[in-house]
Design a protein around this motif. Structure first.
Motif, PDB file in Angstrom:
ATOM      1  N   HIS A   1       5.537  14.880   7.967  1.00  0.00           N
ATOM      2  CA  HIS A   1       4.791  13.639   7.741  1.00  0.00           C
ATOM      3  C   HIS A   1       4.417  13.530   6.263  1.00  0.00           C
ATOM      4  N   TRP A   2       5.217  12.768   5.533  1.00  0.00           N
ATOM      5  CA  TRP A   2       5.045  12.674   4.082  1.00  0.00           C
ATOM      6  C   TRP A   2       4.619  11.246   3.739  1.00  0.00           C
ATOM      7  N   ASP A   3       3.395  10.905   4.126  1.00  0.00           N
ATOM      8  CA  ASP A   3       2.941   9.535   3.916  1.00  0.00           C
ATOM      9  C   ASP A   3       1.477   9.513   3.502  1.00  0.00           C
ATOM     10  N   ARG A   4       1.009   8.342   3.146  1.00  0.00           N
ATOM     11  CA  ARG A   4      -0.325   8.186   2.555  1.00  0.00           C
ATOM     12  C   ARG A   4      -1.452   8.441   3.543  1.00  0.00           C
ATOM     13  N   ASN A   5      -1.143   8.598   4.811  1.00  0.00           N
ATOM     14  CA  ASN A   5      -2.190   8.888   5.791  1.00  0.00           C
ATOM     15  C   ASN A   5      -2.417  10.379   5.998  1.00  0.00           C
ATOM     16  N   GLN A   6      -1.683  11.216   5.276  1.00  0.00           N
ATOM     17  CA  GLN A   6      -1.935  12.647   5.362  1.00  0.00           C
ATOM     18  C   GLN A   6      -3.323  12.973   4.798  1.00  0.00           C
ATOM     19  N   THR A   7      -3.974  13.952   5.390  1.00  0.00           N
ATOM     20  CA  THR A   7      -5.286  14.374   4.897  1.00  0.00           C
ATOM     21  C   THR A   7      -5.208  14.815   3.435  1.00  0.00           C
TER      22      THR A   7
ATOM     23  N   ASN B   1       6.425   4.005   7.313  1.00  0.00           N
ATOM     24  CA  ASN B   1       5.631   2.843   6.900  1.00  0.00           C
ATOM     25  C   ASN B   1       4.375   2.749   7.768  1.00  0.00           C
ATOM     26  N   GLN B   2       3.227   2.727   7.105  1.00  0.00           N
ATOM     27  CA  GLN B   2       1.948   2.725   7.819  1.00  0.00           C
ATOM     28  C   GLN B   2       1.480   1.282   8.022  1.00  0.00           C
ATOM     29  N   PHE B   3       2.061   0.661   9.035  1.00  0.00           N
ATOM     30  CA  PHE B   3       1.797  -0.759   9.301  1.00  0.00           C
ATOM     31  C   PHE B   3       0.472  -0.983  10.019  1.00  0.00           C
ATOM     32  N   LEU B   4      -0.115   0.089  10.565  1.00  0.00           N
ATOM     33  CA  LEU B   4      -1.391  -0.038  11.274  1.00  0.00           C
ATOM     34  C   LEU B   4      -2.544  -0.134  10.271  1.00  0.00           C
ATOM     35  N   PRO B   5      -3.703  -0.609  10.699  1.00  0.00           N
ATOM     36  CA  PRO B   5      -4.869  -0.631   9.802  1.00  0.00           C
ATOM     37  C   PRO B   5      -5.176   0.758   9.257  1.00  0.00           C
ATOM     38  N   ASP B   6      -5.683   0.814   8.051  1.00  0.00           N
ATOM     39  CA  ASP B   6      -5.959   2.103   7.410  1.00  0.00           C
ATOM     40  C   ASP B   6      -6.979   2.942   8.171  1.00  0.00           C
TER      41      ASP B   6
ATOM     42  N   ARG C   1       0.827  -1.211   0.000  1.00  0.00           N
ATOM     43  CA  ARG C   1       0.000   0.000   0.000  1.00  0.00           C
ATOM     44  C   ARG C   1       0.862   1.261   0.000  1.00  0.00           C
ATOM     45  N   ASP C   2       1.941   1.239   0.752  1.00  0.00           N
ATOM     46  CA  ASP C   2       2.851   2.393   0.757  1.00  0.00           C
ATOM     47  C   ASP C   2       3.393   2.657  -0.641  1.00  0.00           C
TER      48      ASP C   2
ATOM     49  N   PRO D   1      -3.982   9.657  12.114  1.00  0.00           N
ATOM     50  CA  PRO D   1      -2.875   9.680  11.166  1.00  0.00           C
ATOM     51  C   PRO D   1      -1.981   8.461  11.172  1.00  0.00           C
ATOM     52  N   GLY D   2      -2.059   7.624  12.201  1.00  0.00           N
ATOM     53  CA  GLY D   2      -1.338   6.367  12.176  1.00  0.00           C
ATOM     54  C   GLY D   2       0.031   6.452  12.808  1.00  0.00           C
ATOM     55  N   ALA D   3       0.953   5.658  12.265  1.00  0.00           N
ATOM     56  CA  ALA D   3       2.290   5.534  12.830  1.00  0.00           C
ATOM     57  C   ALA D   3       3.147   6.739  12.474  1.00  0.00           C
ATOM     58  N   THR D   4       3.988   7.113  13.402  1.00  0.00           N
ATOM     59  CA  THR D   4       4.940   8.202  13.176  1.00  0.00           C
ATOM     60  C   THR D   4       6.340   7.718  13.541  1.00  0.00           C
ATOM     61  N   MET D   5       7.319   8.535  13.207  1.00  0.00           N
ATOM     62  CA  MET D   5       8.691   8.288  13.652  1.00  0.00           C
ATOM     63  C   MET D   5       8.896   9.100  14.932  1.00  0.00           C
ATOM     64  N   GLY D   6       8.103   8.776  15.951  1.00  0.00           N
ATOM     65  CA  GLY D   6       8.137   9.579  17.155  1.00  0.00           C
ATOM     66  C   GLY D   6       7.810  11.020  16.806  1.00  0.00           C
ATOM     67  N   PRO D   7       8.585  11.973  17.303  1.00  0.00           N
ATOM     68  CA  PRO D   7       8.320  13.385  17.018  1.00  0.00           C
ATOM     69  C   PRO D   7       9.049  13.908  15.788  1.00  0.00           C
TER      70      PRO D   7
END
Length: 984
Positions: A524-530, A505-510, A62-63, A514-520
């Motif tokens: 955020h340049w991933d498919r879960n962005q609005t 990598n958004q390993f959590l369910p869609d 999906r990523d 916003p899902g998984a982050t790299m901590g702080p």
């Protein structure tokens, strides 16, 4: 937090000389095709981060599919351990390798190139397979003072390890035990104890025990000072080299030294090698281990085989016929600290420096041998040898390994780099930099200067950057429009491919967003962005800019030579920039930095300093540095004699002990030959030497700026040579300039949030200027221009933070008929009255709403709207009768938008707007009765804040959320006014 695939150019354009007549150049039709639909080589990439075992096939696919759809063509694959609980898939386990193979095969299917970091974590090359014997090492020592005729048994304690730079907390218990236990004797030296204990200042830095990160730690030296004046050292203050005795053969396993010192007081030092404490960071737990020896190719290759080799064997190696899959290895920012020892260091030192370092081992501990000057010269030789070993046995060896396996190598040559940054980066096939999001982290803008300089001199067409790195309070605040100004700065700085940090990598369910982050960390340049469904329009802009900025060579007039020695962070004179230190813009004469190692490749053609890769420069500026080796000064003399113009004061001495004191005599002889034997430093002076000339005396009245003359001094010299500034403007614009044999390509952008009009002056007369708009892909003629003395004056107008390319070419484009440079627009209608607005109930928004007027969502009384994050659809029906002229355009102007919008008119998709001027062309879609649909998207913070109110349903989930119920909301929605304009 420092912690992307080989350029398969559409045109096959070689990076060749700016001023040469042999530059290959695309036809306008080919250039236009690549600009409108950029090739993969111009598209952006991402740091694709996996979090310690949290991975699965579905999320990988999906990523990658989301990246492909959004216009991302390359990734840097890294697994780290930051901010998320460990997952079930252990790093490098059989299951992990299957997942990595799946990622490679999916990337091959989708045409996405993968770059692999050369070790777990983001920083180095190591792992649990690296044993202390093949790890990064330092020479440690213990000391015993034996008084005259001491009768007690002499016992030499085992030298203790140096404290790790990042502390012992990063060690696992096993690693800590190995670190403490590893020790091997190297030497035992004895010498008469000096009456006074003179010590060398900052010895841990000078002897390469520690190198702190230049970009993020306070008071880190850009370079070590070059001293030529020293306090006299008498025989009471220093160890006498001739009296230093090697007594290692008398050392017993229990530390007893069975040796009777002669009469007098004696100092006995026991030297041994220990691990420097550097481990992989921030690696997944199963990937924690020591960093491999950076002075030893055998140790490096053993590491590479244990990691990269294992993965290549698992995936079947590189398929050069495919655009996607494994294409590159990567050395990220240097965060492993320093080392100063390896078992073969003494032999390498003798071979490279011409003398035995053994009697100088006490200098490692800050003990003066012979004199302060002699000891400092030895330390220079120590650092130079260490640099050469890193370049040859680490960086070059990684590059050789990559090439052998069908890969190339990219390097970020900073940030705790114990070598000179420009020397390390010059090894790379793809030199790379990093810049942090303005306001959300550190200032590493200097690394953009370094990487682009290396690329230009070496003729590398691709200069990527780890882009918009961020930390702590970024937290979904940024979006394409907010990043426009800094992104344009990066383009003007010479960067021509963005690699966003970071796509987690958004390993959590869609459903969990916003899902998984790299901590702080990271933008955020991933498919879960609005706004991800609209981001491809922004990526298209980035790709078009990158494509044009990968053509030909960058035009720069000034070449700044950085001094010999290490560590060294190259920085030009600060006066060569305008603006703040986070996004400093270059002035009218562009420049590059050059390492001594690269200068040896230079020749002189037509008075210009020219390199094999095609770059050439009008003048060479020497650093105001007191030392220089005879070899480098000889090279500079040859360049001047062959016709170069060089600005710089002469050196005083050679820096090291090699061939001392003859080396200093050679320096003086060369200085007399080049500058003359009667040098007046009190005034600016020019002396002809051969076909060229040398200019000095600019340090009068404080004209020195960070090792170099101030910009104004250098600019005045260039003007005296009848060389005009490459770009001038009466408005606040930034620029950069690429050139081929028959094209000049200028990138120009507005640095302000205001509309500005400008008379821009370009140092080009290669035909008629044309305006290439990378946002829309449109190309138009610029009929209003004047040519004056090798320059062209062009009238331009820019909206807030708007940018254009101005292309000069004698090759004409069809159907580019326009009367003026700047279109005149008039408002012919304002869409007032109610709008139907529909929000997605999945994120708490009400479906059917009537807005009597356009307004900010955050002031709405309905909490579902006030705290909404995501896409809302505005719908309006309106009537309009207008008859535009044949060349007129009708534009829909959205006014104020937060944060992006996708527009449809009468069912026709008019695309996405994400930046000023917030307009789309509706000429072909407009009817008498019209249905307008505008999808508007904002950012995640409002919904995250709403979910903290502790009332009702929670709609969001993330692994890191800094927001609280009283955090301020972000303006959202379509605020307008929405108007229709007639443009002619």
């Amino acid at each position: 937090m420092k912690k992307h695939f080989i350029l398969s150019a559409l045109l096959g354009i070689a990076a060749v000389a700016v001023h040469s007549q042999n530059i290959s150049s695309p036809t306008i039709s080919v250039l236009k095709a690549g600009f409108i639909n950029p090739p993969a080589s111009a598209k952006p990439g991402v740091y694709w981060y996996f979090m310690d075992g949290n991975m699965n096939k579905e999320s990988i696919t999906r990523d990658l599919e989301a990246m492909k759809k959004a216009g991302i063509s390359n990734v840097i694959f890294l697994e780290v351990n930051v901010g998320i609980q460990r997952g079930k898939v252990d790093f490098l386990s059989a299951d992990w390798q299957e997942l990595f193979k799946h990622a490679v095969k999916e990337a091959e299917r989708l045409g996405i190139a993968i770059t692999l970091g050369i070790g777990p974590g983001w920083t180095g090359s190591g792992g649990p397979w690296v044993k202390p014997q093949q790890s990064m090492q330092v020479l440690v020592s213990s000391m015993v003072i034996v008084k005259d005729h001491q009768k007690e048994r002499i016992v030499l304690p085992i030298p203790q390890p140096k404290a790790p730079y990042f502390g012992e907390g990063a060690f696992t218990p096993e690693l800590k035990n190995e670190w403490q236990a590893f020790y091997e004797d190297v030497a035992v030296l004895a010498y008469p104890t000096p009456a006074k204990n003179q010590k060398i200042a900052d010895i841990d830095e000078k002897a390469l025990y520690y190198r702190a990160p230049y970009s993020s730690a306070p008071h880190v030296k850009q370079y070590l000072p070059s001293k030529t004046q020293f306090m006299p050292t008498d025989n009471k203050e220093a160890a006498d080299k001739k009296q230093i005795i090697d007594v290692a053969r008398y050392l017993k396993p229990d530390g007893t030294l069975e040796w009777a010192p002669p009469a007098g007081n004696w100092t006995i030092m026991r030297f041994g090698r220990r691990n420097n404490g550097a481990i992989t960071r921030p690696a997944p737990v199963p990937g924690l281990g020591f960093e491999a020896d950076k002075f030893d190719t055998v140790a490096l290759n053993a590491h590479l085989d244990s990691y990269v080799g294992k993965l290549l064997r698992k995936t079947g190696g590189v398929n050069p016929k495919l655009a996607g899959g494994l294409k590159r290895l990567h050395m990220d920012s240097w965060e492993m600290g320093s080392q100063n020892w390896t078992p073969h260091f003494r032999a390498e030192f003798i071979r490279r420096r011409g003398y035995d370092p053994l009697p100088f081992y006490p200098v490692y501990a800050g003990q003066v041998v012979e004199s302060e000057e002699i000891s400092e010269r030895f330390l220079w030789d120590l650092r130079q040898t260490a640099q050469e070993l890193i370049l040859e046995y680490h960086a070059q060896a990684v590059k050789k390994y990559a090439h052998k396996n069908g890969l190339v190598l990219s390097i970020e040559p900073y940030d705790m780099n114990p070598t000179a940054d420009l020397e390390l980066g010059a090894v790379a096939d793809v030199p790379m930099s990093e810049f942090w999001s303005k306001g959300f982290g550190f200032n590493s803008s200097f690394s953009a200067v370094e990487a682009t300089s290396i690329a230009h001199i070496n003729g590398r067409p691709l200069t990527p950057a780890e882009s918009f790195t961020a930390q702590n309070n970024e937290s979904w605040k940024q979006y394409p429009g907010s990043m426009k100004n800094q992104g344009d700065w990066a383009f003007a700085a010479g960067i021509n491919q963005f690699v966003y940090h970071t796509f987690q990598n958004q390993f959590l369910p869609d459903s969990l967003r916003p899902g998984a982050t790299m901590g702080p960390y990271g933008v955020h340049w991933d498919r879960n962005q609005t706004w991800w469904p609209m981001v491809s329009a922004y990526h298209q802009y980035i790709s078009r800019c990158s494509y044009l900025l990968q053509q030909g060579n960058t035009v720069a007039d000034v070449l700044y030579l950085n001094p010999e020695g290490s560590p060294h962070v190259f920085r030009p004179p600060f006066s060569a920039f305008t603006g703040n230190d986070t996004i400093p813009d270059r002035r009218g004469y562009n420049f590059d930095g050059c390492s001594p190692g690269l200068l040896y490749k230079a020749t002189v053609k037509n008075g210009n300093i020219t390199f094999p890769g095609g770059a050439c420069y009008r003048i060479l500026v020497l650093p105001s540095f007191a030392t220089m080796t005879p070899a480098l000064l000889t090279k500079i003399g040859h360049l001047i004699k062959d016709g170069a113009t060089v600005i710089g004061t002469p050196p005083v001495k050679s820096p090291g002990l090699s061939n001392y004191p003859e080396c200093d005599k050679q320096i003086q002889s060369l200085v007399n030959m080049i500058w003359g034997d009667d040098i007046d430093f009190a005034k600016q002076t020019t002396r002809n030497y051969g076909k060229g000339k040398v200019i000095w005396g600019y340090v009068i009245d404080g004209q020195l700026d960070n090792l170099y003359p101030k910009y104004e001094v250098t600019a005045a010299i260039l003007k005296d040579m009848n060389i005009a500034e490459d770009f001038q403007s009466n408005a606040p614009l930034r620029y950069t300039h690429r050139a081929t044999a028959n094209l000049d390509i200028y990138f120009v952008s507005n640095k302000t949030d205001q509309t500005v009009s400008a008379d821009a002056i370009f140092r080009s007369t290669k035909g008629q200027p044309q305006l290439w708009d990378a946002v829309t892909g449109k190309i138009t003629a610029l009929p209003q221009f004047k040519k004056i003395a090798g320059q062209t004056v062009v009238q331009l107008q820019f909206a807030s933070y708007q940018s254009f390319f101005v292309v000069f070419t004698k090759q004409t484009l069809p159907a580019l008929k326009t009367a003026t440079n700047i279109a005149r627009s008039s408002n012919i209608a304002t869409l007032t009255g109610p709008w139907q607005v529909s929000f997605d109930p999945k994120w708490g928004g009400p479906v059917n709403n009537t807005f009597t007027a356009l307004s900010d969502w955050t002031i709405n009384t309905d909490d579902g709207i006030k705290y909404y994050s995501g896409i809302a659809t505005y719908t309006k029906t309106f009537n309009l009768v207008v008859k535009p002229g044949k060349t007129d355009k009708l534009l829909l102007n959205l006014g104020e938008v937060h944060d992006m919008a996708h527009i449809k008119l009468n069912g026709k998709d008019l695309g996405v707007v994400w930046t000023a001027p917030w307009t789309v062309n509706i000429t072909q879609a407009l009817q008498t009765t019209n249905k307008l649909e505008i999808e508007v998207v904002n950012r995640w913070p409002n919904r995250l804040i709403g979910d903290e109110q502790n009332t009702g349903k929670h709609y969001t989930y993330t692994t890191y959320n800094p927001y609280r119920k009283n955090s301020p909301l972000f303006k959202s929605g379509l605020l307008g006014p929405v108007t229709i304009e007639l443009s002619r």
